[in-house]
Design a protein around this motif. Structure first.
Motif, short mmCIF file in Angstrom:
data_model
loop_
_atom_site.label_atom_id
_atom_site.label_comp_id
_atom_site.label_asym_id
_atom_site.label_seq_id
_atom_site.Cartn_x
_atom_site.Cartn_y
_atom_site.Cartn_z
N GLN A 39 -14.45 -22.73 21.33
CA GLN A 39 -15.47 -23.80 21.83
C GLN A 39 -15.75 -23.66 23.43
O GLN A 39 -16.79 -23.73 24.02
CB GLN A 39 -15.47 -25.05 21.25
CG GLN A 39 -15.65 -25.00 19.82
CD GLN A 39 -15.48 -26.42 19.21
OE1 GLN A 39 -14.72 -27.22 19.66
NE2 GLN A 39 -16.25 -26.55 17.83
N ILE A 42 -18.02 -21.38 25.45
CA ILE A 42 -19.25 -21.94 25.25
C ILE A 42 -19.68 -23.04 26.17
O ILE A 42 -20.68 -22.91 26.82
CB ILE A 42 -19.57 -22.22 23.77
CG1 ILE A 42 -19.56 -21.25 22.76
CG2 ILE A 42 -21.01 -22.79 23.39
CD1 ILE A 42 -19.64 -21.64 21.18
N GLN A 54 -28.92 -19.05 21.17
CA GLN A 54 -28.03 -18.69 20.31
C GLN A 54 -27.30 -17.20 20.49
O GLN A 54 -26.05 -16.80 20.35
CB GLN A 54 -28.17 -18.95 18.88
CG GLN A 54 -26.89 -18.78 17.98
CD GLN A 54 -27.40 -19.26 16.50
OE1 GLN A 54 -27.77 -20.39 16.19
NE2 GLN A 54 -27.23 -18.21 15.64
N LEU A 72 -21.88 -23.97 17.01
CA LEU A 72 -22.58 -24.77 17.67
C LEU A 72 -22.95 -26.04 16.85
O LEU A 72 -23.21 -27.14 17.48
CB LEU A 72 -23.87 -24.01 18.06
CG LEU A 72 -23.93 -22.99 19.04
CD1 LEU A 72 -25.18 -22.34 19.20
CD2 LEU A 72 -23.47 -23.62 20.11
N GLU A 76 -22.48 -29.70 18.05
CA GLU A 76 -23.45 -30.72 18.07
C GLU A 76 -22.95 -32.18 17.32
O GLU A 76 -23.33 -33.16 17.92
CB GLU A 76 -25.00 -30.23 17.33
CG GLU A 76 -25.85 -30.79 17.43
CD GLU A 76 -27.23 -29.99 17.26
OE1 GLU A 76 -28.25 -30.20 17.59
OE2 GLU A 76 -27.07 -29.16 16.34
N ARG A 83 -29.78 -29.39 21.40
CA ARG A 83 -30.67 -28.52 21.36
C ARG A 83 -32.19 -28.61 21.48
O ARG A 83 -32.29 -29.81 21.00
CB ARG A 83 -30.67 -27.37 19.96
CG ARG A 83 -29.23 -27.14 19.58
CD ARG A 83 -29.02 -26.24 18.40
NE ARG A 83 -27.87 -26.24 17.65
CZ ARG A 83 -27.46 -25.44 16.93
NH1 ARG A 83 -28.13 -24.29 16.59
NH2 ARG A 83 -26.23 -25.55 16.29
N VAL A 95 -29.92 -24.43 24.09
CA VAL A 95 -28.66 -25.01 23.91
C VAL A 95 -28.30 -25.66 25.21
O VAL A 95 -28.28 -24.89 26.12
CB VAL A 95 -27.40 -24.44 23.26
CG1 VAL A 95 -26.25 -25.16 23.10
CG2 VAL A 95 -27.85 -23.55 22.07
#
Length: 154
Positions: A39, A42, A54, A72, A76, A83, A95
């Motif tokens: 993660q 990201i 995405q 994601l 979240e 988003r 995002v």
């Protein structure tokens, strides 16, 4: 040709160093930030490119779109991202990082600076300079080689 597991192989040392770094990063991120190491890229991407879609995230971190969708969704749920529907194309969601993620990202950046200092602490300034020159040269060569084979930039 040298065997990958041969202690005189460059790949052996690169792999070994990468394993140590990954273990330290993994243990720190999981324990301190409740993040999976996958993660982290990201977070960095969304800081650099807020509102990415995405597909862009998947391409940037070289992961299948379905895998990114799951990542994601988990992020979240943890309150790390949110988003929004694209204003021009309602089929697309963009995002963004939450303030919680931005705070964690700052801590991760501090940690990575500390990690780099630990990694380089046994080297003189001249050795650090030489190391960076050699790593830059190797990366450039591999980028050219891979690009000539039709691969995307890493």
């Amino acid at each position: 040709m040298k065997n990958f597991a041969d202690e005189t192989s460059v790949l052996y040392y690169l792999s070994s160093i990468q394993k140590y770094v990954f273990k330290i990063v993994y243990e720190t991120t999981v324990k301190e930030y409740d993040l999976h190491p996958g993660q982290i890229p990201i977070l960095f991407l969304l800081e650099y490119k807020p509102g990415a879609i995405q597909r862009e995230v998947a391409t940037s971190i070289n992961v299948e779109p379905g895998t990114v969708a799951v990542m994601l969704k988990r992020m979240e749920k943890k309150g790390l991202i949110f988003r929004t529907v694209d204003e021009n194309d309602k089929r697309i969601s963009r995002v963004y990082l939450t303030s919680k993620a931005e705070d964690i990202l700052k801590q991760i950046k501090d940690f990575t600076k500390e990690m780099e200092n630990i990694i380089l602490s046994g080297l003189s300034d001249a050795e650090r300079t030489t190391l960076m020159e050699l790593l830059t040269k190797i990366r450039k060569h591999l980028s050219t080689y891979y690009g000539e084979k039709g691969g995307p930039e890493c």
